[in-house]
Design a protein around this motif. Structure first.
Motif, short mmCIF file in Angstrom:
data_model
loop_
_atom_site.label_atom_id
_atom_site.label_comp_id
_atom_site.label_asym_id
_atom_site.label_seq_id
_atom_site.Cartn_x
_atom_site.Cartn_y
_atom_site.Cartn_z
N LEU A 171 -4.16 8.54 11.84
CA LEU A 171 -4.30 7.82 13.52
C LEU A 171 -3.45 6.43 13.62
CD1 LEU A 171 -5.96 8.13 16.07
CD2 LEU A 171 -7.55 6.49 15.01
N LEU A 172 -3.11 5.94 12.54
CA LEU A 172 -2.40 4.72 12.60
C LEU A 172 -0.86 4.80 12.13
CD1 LEU A 172 -4.92 1.92 11.12
CD2 LEU A 172 -4.78 2.69 13.41
N LYS A 173 -0.63 6.15 11.84
CA LYS A 173 0.68 6.65 11.52
C LYS A 173 0.98 5.77 10.23
CE LYS A 173 2.46 7.84 15.95
NZ LYS A 173 1.17 7.59 16.52
N LYS A 174 0.07 5.63 9.19
CA LYS A 174 0.44 4.96 7.75
C LYS A 174 0.80 6.13 6.91
CE LYS A 174 -0.83 0.82 9.16
NZ LYS A 174 0.23 -0.04 9.53
N ILE A 175 1.50 5.72 5.92
CA ILE A 175 1.36 6.50 4.80
C ILE A 175 0.18 6.23 3.58
CG2 ILE A 175 2.93 7.12 2.58
CD1 ILE A 175 3.98 8.10 5.13
N PRO A 176 -1.05 6.98 3.62
CA PRO A 176 -2.09 6.72 2.98
C PRO A 176 -1.97 7.29 1.36
CG PRO A 176 -2.52 8.66 4.36
CD PRO A 176 -1.13 8.19 4.60
N VAL A 177 -2.35 6.49 0.56
CA VAL A 177 -2.42 6.85 -0.95
C VAL A 177 -3.58 6.27 -1.59
CG1 VAL A 177 -1.22 6.53 -3.01
CG2 VAL A 177 0.17 6.59 -1.01
N GLN A 178 -4.19 7.49 -2.06
CA GLN A 178 -5.71 6.82 -2.97
C GLN A 178 -5.30 6.47 -4.25
OE1 GLN A 178 -8.49 10.28 -3.10
NE2 GLN A 178 -9.62 9.42 -4.76
N SER A 179 -6.03 5.24 -4.50
CA SER A 179 -6.07 4.65 -5.70
C SER A 179 -7.46 4.66 -6.29
CB SER A 179 -5.45 3.29 -5.44
OG SER A 179 -5.68 2.35 -6.62
N GLY A 180 -7.38 4.72 -7.71
CA GLY A 180 -8.47 4.43 -8.42
C GLY A 180 -8.85 2.93 -8.42
N ILE A 181 -9.95 2.47 -9.10
CA ILE A 181 -10.25 0.81 -9.10
C ILE A 181 -9.71 0.36 -10.54
CG2 ILE A 181 -12.06 -0.71 -9.01
CD1 ILE A 181 -13.60 1.30 -7.62
N CYS A 182 -8.80 -0.58 -10.20
CA CYS A 182 -8.35 -1.29 -11.34
C CYS A 182 -7.91 -2.75 -10.53
CB CYS A 182 -7.22 -0.64 -11.95
SG CYS A 182 -5.69 -0.51 -11.19
N ALA A 197 -0.05 -5.90 9.07
CA ALA A 197 -0.49 -4.68 9.13
C ALA A 197 -0.29 -3.61 10.10
CB ALA A 197 -2.02 -4.69 9.09
N ASN A 198 0.34 -4.33 11.18
CA ASN A 198 0.84 -3.36 12.44
C ASN A 198 2.21 -2.73 12.23
OD1 ASN A 198 1.27 -6.12 12.80
ND2 ASN A 198 2.43 -5.55 14.68
N VAL A 199 2.89 -3.19 11.12
CA VAL A 199 4.36 -2.97 10.86
C VAL A 199 4.38 -2.05 9.48
CG1 VAL A 199 6.45 -3.83 10.16
CG2 VAL A 199 5.08 -4.89 12.07
N MET A 200 3.74 -2.77 8.26
CA MET A 200 3.82 -2.04 7.17
C MET A 200 3.28 -0.73 7.15
SD MET A 200 5.57 -4.11 5.17
CE MET A 200 5.44 -3.67 3.53
N LYS A 201 3.89 0.28 6.48
CA LYS A 201 3.19 1.85 6.44
C LYS A 201 2.13 2.09 5.46
CE LYS A 201 5.20 4.69 8.46
NZ LYS A 201 5.18 5.37 9.86
N LEU A 202 2.35 1.13 4.34
CA LEU A 202 1.22 1.57 3.26
C LEU A 202 -0.18 1.41 3.53
CD1 LEU A 202 1.06 2.94 0.26
CD2 LEU A 202 1.55 0.54 -0.27
N LEU A 203 -0.88 2.21 3.18
CA LEU A 203 -2.50 2.24 3.15
C LEU A 203 -2.91 2.61 1.79
CD1 LEU A 203 -4.98 1.16 4.63
CD2 LEU A 203 -5.08 3.64 5.69
N GLU A 204 -3.38 1.59 1.00
CA GLU A 204 -3.90 2.18 -0.27
C GLU A 204 -5.30 2.43 0.28
OE1 GLU A 204 -1.87 0.44 -3.89
OE2 GLU A 204 -2.97 -1.12 -2.83
N ILE A 205 -5.85 3.52 -0.24
CA ILE A 205 -7.63 3.88 0.08
C ILE A 205 -8.15 3.91 -1.45
CG2 ILE A 205 -8.79 5.79 0.95
CD1 ILE A 205 -6.59 6.41 3.00
N VAL A 206 -9.20 3.25 -1.38
CA VAL A 206 -9.85 2.97 -2.57
C VAL A 206 -11.25 3.29 -2.42
CG1 VAL A 206 -10.13 1.28 -4.58
CG2 VAL A 206 -8.35 1.24 -2.78
N PRO A 207 -11.64 4.32 -2.81
CA PRO A 207 -13.11 5.15 -3.05
C PRO A 207 -13.81 4.39 -4.20
CG PRO A 207 -11.80 6.78 -3.66
CD PRO A 207 -10.56 5.68 -3.29
N THR A 208 -15.04 4.13 -4.04
CA THR A 208 -16.03 3.77 -4.96
C THR A 208 -16.56 5.09 -5.98
OG1 THR A 208 -17.90 3.73 -3.69
CG2 THR A 208 -16.36 1.74 -3.99
N PRO A 209 -17.12 4.93 -6.69
CA PRO A 209 -17.77 6.22 -7.27
C PRO A 209 -18.94 6.78 -6.34
CG PRO A 209 -17.79 4.67 -9.27
CD PRO A 209 -17.49 3.88 -7.96
#
Length: 647
Positions: free
Chosen positions: A459-470, A431-443
């Protein structure tokens, strides 16, 4: 307001660029600098010129809004040549970053000075092109061919102290940059001036150097075209006169601008710029993040803690008992100790990072934290027990996040007080190396909580991407289909080794079967078994057959391949052939290219299904997930881009 202003300090003129946010080299700036040369050359009172920039950086590169458009005069190569040929010597005063075209402008100046934390570089290969205004032709005249090759083929910048040692800049300025640059210029004009960079000689390496460089660059590029082309341009600069080398560089630059690789890399560049700040959250204020906690100190938890500490925030580690706390702190320490061994950290820096982590078993220590990230074993009962404790001990406005990769976040949060503060944050290991962060909100997740998730990503210099729940969210869902499709090809008679070779040739570091052997076949097997135990109809996979034969990957000496003790090189396995014989048809003649096309097409098809279901909001989000979480070659743009380009 003009983007270029001129002032005078006695016999030293200052040219200040102010073109926020990064002083990009748009048309107005190029024209303003062009005109400044003429005005200052005509002023007999001026003996030298300092070029400096307002804002947070020097000229950071090209104007990205001009990407893909026809060049407009004054062209950058002519501007750089005009500055270099000025009657009054120019001094580039660099802070922030002088990158790409910005560094080429600095190369046109007779001198270059910089603040200690400034950087210079030629990152054009990361956009599928090469420098187009003398970067490959002037740079080796300053620092030598070897350093120029390293800089331009990798696209990585150099900090000022290293740039000084390499000969790329003439001085590091401590204190006020303008004051120091003016003083430098005043002293420089009292001495004989050095030749313009274009007039300096290059020590040309022998043929053996180029042969080795070509091999090294091809290996590192993994199919990307620009690194080899930039190497060829530097070689031309070392072997032919300056003007001929400039013509070669410009022709190469123009030829690469319109390629599919350049288009792919531009698309990724813009997607990465947009990802940390989604338009939908532009007016939503994130909650403050000053103190964080992580539950679980295993490999994932330790990596998350390390990433938070790298961002400068204190962290509390919670574990179930004292022994687990000690083990978790040790895991974190190993991350930082590894940084020391690799030369990335000093012992003192590593100790400071370690000192910012507090370990305890007492959830009461979380009373004042702003966010808690749960990173415990992927089992619903374990996770629910953690959130019961968090609901009892944390502030009602503290953001509570789960790092689940497969479980439904809604089931984890059941019964949690104030569920609007709950969110899924799927980190990728390490997690301190990989850039991806999937952000998963609930309803129930509030906009403020969602915005806070993205703020953490920034803040963590990630590439954040929002995902739905599946199941599997975006990335693991596509991975599941990719692996199933790869197994489908095996059933049709395509050899396992050919499938892996096809995906390596396509640009991935590993094929699907090599990657499973590295991570362990039993991980996905246990997930399938859990689904079967819950009553789901999960067909038997080829991987199931191997795991039941105790072939779980490298850790057991065999998975899809055989492995010799102490050697991770995969060997084609007669045992696997025997185990799977009843499941596999006659050998197929399917080519590697067709294998790659088929598997990338499967990834894109699942991506399209994800889009159709509203799980992802755009094709570029899916491509970012695959590039930053699963090793899809950046220069191909991601499976969605690659499939559209092919069609």
């Amino acid at each position: 307001m003009s983007v270029v202003t001129i002032a005078r300090q006695g016999d030293i003129a200052t040219v200040t660029v102010d073109n926020p946010p990064v002083n990009a080299l748009g048309l107005a700036l190029r024209q303003g600098l062009w005109d400044a040369v003429a005005e200052l050359d005509a002023d007999p009172a001026v003996r030298a010129v300092v070029l400096i920039c307002a804002g947070r950086t020097f000229i950071a590169g090209a104007d990205v809004t001009e990407f893909g458009k026809p060049p407009v005069e004054p062209h950058l190569p002519e501007l750089v040549a005009r500055i270099e040929a000025a009657e009054k010597p120019w001094v580039a005063a660099i802070h922030g970053s002088a990158l790409g075209g910005g560094f080429e402008v600095a190369l046109g100046c007779r001198f270059r000075v910089a603040l200690p934390d400034a950087s210079v570089g030629l990152p054009e290969v990361t956009l599928g092109i090469i420098p187009g205004a003398g970067g490959t032709v002037r740079t080796p005249r300053l620092c030598g061919v070897e350093t120029a090759v390293d800089m331009a083929t990798a696209g990585k910048p150099l900090r000022a102290p290293k740039a000084l040692a390499a000969g790329l800049i003439d001085a590091v300025i401590e204190g006020d940059l303008l004051e120091g640059a003016v003083a430098f210029a005043r002293a420089a004009i009292e001495q004989p001036l050095p030749l313009p960079v274009s007039a300096r000689e290059i020590a040309a390496p022998d043929a053996a150097f180029w042969t080795e460089a070509e091999k090294a660059v091809a290996k590192a590029a993994k199919g990307a075209a620009a690194p080899a082309r930039v190497l060829a341009s530097i070689r031309k600069a070392a072997e032919v006169p300056f003007t001929e080398a400039m013509d070669f560089e410009r022709e190469t630059f123009m030829a690469l601008r319109g390629t599919e690789q350049a288009a792919a890399l531009r698309t990724v560049f813009f997607a990465e710029r947009a990802a940390p700040r989604p338009a939908a959250l532009r007016d939503v204020q994130p909650l403050p993040l000053k103190k964080l906690a992580v539950i679980g100190g295993g490999t994932m938890g330790a990596g998350i803690i390390a990433a938070i500490r790298d961002a400068g925030l204190p962290v509390i580690l919670i574990e179930r008992d004292d022994e687990a706390v000690a083990r978790g702190l040790s895991n974190v320490a190993k991350v930082f100790d590894g940084g020391v061994k690799r030369g990335k950290l000093t012992e003192a820096q590593a100790q400071t990072l370690k000192d910012g982590v507090t370990g305890t078993t007492d959830y009461a220590a979380l009373v004042d934290v702003d966010m808690v990230i749960e990173a415990v074993f992927e089992e619903i009962g374990v996770k629910r027990a953690v959130f019961t404790q968090l609901g009892e001990h944390c502030r009602t406005d503290a953001v509570l996040a789960t790092n689940t990769s497969y479980l439904d976040p809604r089931t984890i949060a059941e019964g949690l007080p104030n569920p609007s503060r709950f969110i899924g944050l799927h980190f990728f290991s390490p997690a301190n190396v990989m850039k991806l962060l999937e952000i998963v909100p609930t309803p129930e997740t509030s906009p403020e909580t969602l915005a806070t998730g993205f703020a953490l990503g920034r803040l963590l210099k990630k590439i954040p991407v929002q995902s739905g729940i599946c199941e599997g969210f975006i990335g693991n869902r596509i991975l599941k289909r990719y692996r199933a499709a790869a197994e489908g090809l095996v059933r049709k008679g395509v050899p396992i080794a050919r499938i892996d070779a096809a995906m390596r040739s396509y640009g991935l570091a590993m094929g699907p079967f090599e990657a499973q052997d590295l991570g362990g076949l039993d991980i996905a097997y246990l997930q399938r078994e859990g689904a079967r135990a819950a009553g789901q109809d999960v067909p038997e996979t080829l991987g199931d057959i191997l795991v039941r034969a105790d072939r779980k990957g490298q850790k057991t000496g065999g998975g899809w391949y055989d492995y010799v003790a102490g050697d991770r090189k995969p060997q084609v396995s007669a045992t696997v052939t025997e185990l799977l014989a009843a499941q596999i048809g006659p050998e197929s003649a399917m080519s590697e290219a067709d294998v790659a096309t088929a598997l990338v097409g499967e990834m894109a098809a699942e991506g399209q299904a994800i889009l159709n279901e509203g799980i992802a909001s755009s094709p570029t989000d899916i491509d970012l997930v695959e590039i930053h979480g699963y090793g899809f070659p950046r220069w191909r743009g991601g499976p969605m881009f690659a499939t559209r380009a092919r069609d």
